[in-house]
Design a protein around this motif. Sequence first.
Motif, PDB file in Angstrom:
ATOM      1  N   ARG A 145      -6.686  12.870   3.999  1.00  0.00           N
ATOM      2  CA  ARG A 145      -6.439  13.874   2.962  1.00  0.00           C
ATOM      3  C   ARG A 145      -5.883  13.323   1.657  1.00  0.00           C
ATOM      4  O   ARG A 145      -5.278  14.068   0.892  1.00  0.00           O
ATOM      5  N   SER A 146      -6.067  12.051   1.366  1.00  0.00           N
ATOM      6  CA  SER A 146      -5.620  11.560   0.067  1.00  0.00           C
ATOM      7  C   SER A 146      -6.458  12.201  -1.041  1.00  0.00           C
ATOM      8  O   SER A 146      -7.596  12.610  -0.824  1.00  0.00           O
ATOM      9  N   SER A 147      -5.888  12.284  -2.243  1.00  0.00           N
ATOM     10  CA  SER A 147      -6.608  12.915  -3.346  1.00  0.00           C
ATOM     11  C   SER A 147      -7.866  12.129  -3.717  1.00  0.00           C
ATOM     12  O   SER A 147      -8.843  12.694  -4.215  1.00  0.00           O
ATOM     13  N   GLU A 148      -7.867  10.806  -3.458  1.00  0.00           N
ATOM     14  CA  GLU A 148      -9.034   9.979  -3.760  1.00  0.00           C
ATOM     15  C   GLU A 148     -10.085  10.014  -2.653  1.00  0.00           C
ATOM     16  O   GLU A 148     -11.183   9.489  -2.820  1.00  0.00           O
ATOM     17  N   ARG A 149      -9.736  10.625  -1.506  1.00  0.00           N
ATOM     18  CA  ARG A 149     -10.647  10.698  -0.356  1.00  0.00           C
ATOM     19  C   ARG A 149     -11.107   9.294   0.069  1.00  0.00           C
ATOM     20  O   ARG A 149     -12.290   9.030   0.261  1.00  0.00           O
ATOM     21  N   TYR A 150     -10.115   8.411   0.250  1.00  0.00           N
ATOM     22  CA  TYR A 150     -10.445   7.044   0.634  1.00  0.00           C
ATOM     23  C   TYR A 150     -11.179   6.993   1.981  1.00  0.00           C
ATOM     24  O   TYR A 150     -12.051   6.141   2.191  1.00  0.00           O
ATOM     25  N   ARG A 152     -13.315   9.116   3.255  1.00  0.00           N
ATOM     26  CA  ARG A 152     -14.732   9.421   3.079  1.00  0.00           C
ATOM     27  C   ARG A 152     -15.454   8.306   2.334  1.00  0.00           C
ATOM     28  O   ARG A 152     -16.636   8.047   2.581  1.00  0.00           O
ATOM     29  N   GLN A 153     -14.747   7.616   1.446  1.00  0.00           N
ATOM     30  CA  GLN A 153     -15.351   6.455   0.780  1.00  0.00           C
ATOM     31  C   GLN A 153     -15.675   5.366   1.808  1.00  0.00           C
ATOM     32  O   GLN A 153     -16.730   4.724   1.748  1.00  0.00           O
ATOM     33  N   TYR A 154     -14.747   5.171   2.734  1.00  0.00           N
ATOM     34  CA  TYR A 154     -14.968   4.180   3.790  1.00  0.00           C
ATOM     35  C   TYR A 154     -16.162   4.556   4.655  1.00  0.00           C
ATOM     36  O   TYR A 154     -17.019   3.710   4.974  1.00  0.00           O
TER      37      TYR A 154
END
Length: 217
Positions: A145-150, A152-154
């Motif tokens: 749930r980070s604001s950067e959506r790390y 989902r990037q992964y």
Amino acid sequence: MKPTLSALFGLCLAALAAPAPAQASPNQAAPSQVDLAAVGQGFAGPRTQVAVLGSTHLSGLPKDYDLKALEPLLERLAAFKPDLIAIKAVSGEGCDHLSRYHELFDGEQAYLDRGDLLGLYRFLNAPQTQQAAIAADFGGNLRERSSERYGRQYVAWWEARNLRMAANLREAFGNRPGIRVLDIVGSSHKPYLDAYLRQMHDLEVLDVQALLAPGTR
């Protein structure tokens, strides 16, 4: 170079000889999407058989580990008689990601301790093992749930990596239809490659568990 009249005439004849596409009846609903599976029916020759074997990183074994424990596994893979063997090469970026998100299997060390590498590979390639690892790793990252959506990037990086691997593998045997292929990859790649390769028209993705089953050689 302009096509000759005879060449154009030949193309017209070939088009007329080709079967007409099926027409939907007035009462039949038009398909909502293209059926790629139907395209692959009736191709010439046998299917290309692909077995994707999920592996652990054996380079991490102790230097004095008895590698004779690999013989039952190697005998079963040799019995498959692959015409082509492909392996995964890890880039620097890939090593970084794997070091951060390396999946840990509770039962893996027990197989190593008792020298049962065939049992280890059966365990690693079992659908329930892979489902649990994917749910914990990629499923967990999709919910990060980070604001950067790390997370989902992964997952996007991981899916793209597996798409490239599937494309490279397809290209490797594209000019050799009908052969047997053994692809040895990290175990968390296997379910993604299986899924992507099943979308190819003339491939049969084999059940690796059947190749490793007791009594097979």
